[in-house]
Design an enzyme around this catalytic site. Structure first.
Site, PDB file in Angstrom:
ATOM      1  N   ALA A 127       0.844  -1.196   0.000  1.00 46.82           N
ATOM      2  CA  ALA A 127       0.000   0.000   0.000  1.00 46.82           C
ATOM      3  C   ALA A 127       0.878   1.243   0.000  1.00 46.82           C
ATOM      4  O   ALA A 127       2.041   1.205   0.413  1.00 46.82           O
ATOM      5  CB  ALA A 127      -0.930   0.007   1.215  1.00 46.82           C
ATOM      6  N   ASP A 128       0.297   2.334  -0.446  1.00 45.12           N
ATOM      7  CA  ASP A 128       0.974   3.625  -0.369  1.00 45.12           C
ATOM      8  C   ASP A 128      -0.074   4.695  -0.107  1.00 45.12           C
ATOM      9  O   ASP A 128      -1.177   4.641  -0.656  1.00 45.12           O
ATOM     10  CB  ASP A 128       1.720   3.941  -1.666  1.00 45.12           C
ATOM     11  CG  ASP A 128       2.602   5.172  -1.535  1.00 45.12           C
ATOM     12  OD1 ASP A 128       3.488   5.167  -0.656  1.00 45.12           O
ATOM     13  OD2 ASP A 128       2.397   6.142  -2.284  1.00 45.12           O
ATOM     14  N   THR A 129       0.268   5.648   0.753  1.00 43.96           N
ATOM     15  CA  THR A 129      -0.662   6.707   1.148  1.00 43.96           C
ATOM     16  C   THR A 129      -0.007   8.068   0.959  1.00 43.96           C
ATOM     17  O   THR A 129       1.154   8.253   1.313  1.00 43.96           O
ATOM     18  CB  THR A 129      -1.069   6.552   2.631  1.00 43.96           C
ATOM     19  OG1 THR A 129      -1.691   5.280   2.816  1.00 43.96           O
ATOM     20  CG2 THR A 129      -2.048   7.646   3.050  1.00 43.96           C
TER      21      THR A 129
END
Length: 281
Positions: A127-129
């Site tokens: 994931a990346d935010t």
């Protein structure tokens, strides 16, 4: 009425807070977390398939690990990706986080797919935010105390901002046909509005807790950073760093593709039937 005290970036606390470099590196021996009653795991076919397989989280975020534990994925291997998160930010925010999360997942897949000792992964979750200001600037982790204060002031003063998280799930294909894996990707957006009445004093006090030093946008909504937030529109756990409902859907989709032998057999049968029909013509 007493005159409101203005904050100077040169003000020094009695006890200096930890450095930003220290906040970015996990402690070697962190205190054990308080144990809470764990909910029963979800009895879903995709999750049952993973109980005896390697479930890899391509992130060292304790928040993402905790969220996955809420749906029963407690046997996680945490293998942070070595993918360099330096992609250009010229594209839209969701394209940027999708590309970064995909790069993280692929890097860990290539590292672990031929692991002789542990075997192939059952699934890899990456994931990346990012936080995007009202002015359209992509905000990641603060670099210093001054940068941190300026970042939070901007989020307070310029209107609602948006949080984008991309999730990527990968699993090796049983058939090993090219490219050798199945992949599912998605992104989610949440609008967050800071309380415009929060004081500079509160912002400085929050910055010096260093809670937000290792977080995109410089705050943690699941912790003390909640005092900065007036309201949100969308998924709360997306702001924490992993939209759980979306992640569960991706897990179900990608695990349904893992055993593709039946699909291949069906394709081979259709191809044979087409060839037979052509011979009869």
């Amino acid at each position: 009425m007493s005159e409101k005290r203005l904050i100077s970036l040169g003000d020094e606390p009695t006890d200096a807070p930890p450095s930003y470099e220290a906040a970015a590196v996990p402690a070697q021996n962190p205190p054990p977390p308080r144990r809470l009653a764990r909910p029963p795991p979800l009895e879903l076919p995709a999750l049952l398939l993973l109980r005896d397989k390697r479930v890899i989280l391509a992130s060292q975020s304790p928040r993402r690990k905790q969220l996955l534990g809420q749906i029963g994925l407690t046997n996680l291997e945490v293998i942070p990706s070595n993918f360099e998160e330096n992609l250009p930010k010229d594209d839209s925010p969701f394209e940027y986080v999708l590309a970064t999360a995909t790069g993280k997942a692929l890097a860990v897949y290539e590292q672990e797919v031929d692991n002789v000792e542990k075997g192939d992964p059952g699934i890899i979750i990456a994931a990346d935010t990012v936080v995007v200001s009202a002015m359209g600037e992509i905000l990641e982790k603060p670099r210093s105390e001054a940068h941190h204060i300026a970042m939070l002031k901007g989020l307070r003063d310029t209107g609602p901002h948006r949080v984008y998280t991309a999730v990527v799930c990968m699993t090796p294909l049983e058939s090993a046909r090219d490219p050798g894996y199945a992949i599912e990707r998605a992104w989610e957006e949440t609008v967050v509005k800071f309380d415009t009445s929060i004081s500079d004093d509160l912002l400085l006090a929050y910055v010096r807790t260093r809670e937000g030093a290792d977080k995109a946008g410089g705050y943690g909504i699941q912790g003390t950073g909640a005092v900065l937030v007036d309201r949100i529109e969308g998924s709360f756990d997306n702001v924490v760093g992993l939209p759980l409902r979306t992640t569960l859907k991706l897990i179900e989709k990608v695990m349904a593709k893992a055993d593709d032998d039946d699909v291949l057999n069906g394709e081979a049968l259709e191809e044979a039937e087409r060839e037979e029909d052509e011979d009869l013509l």
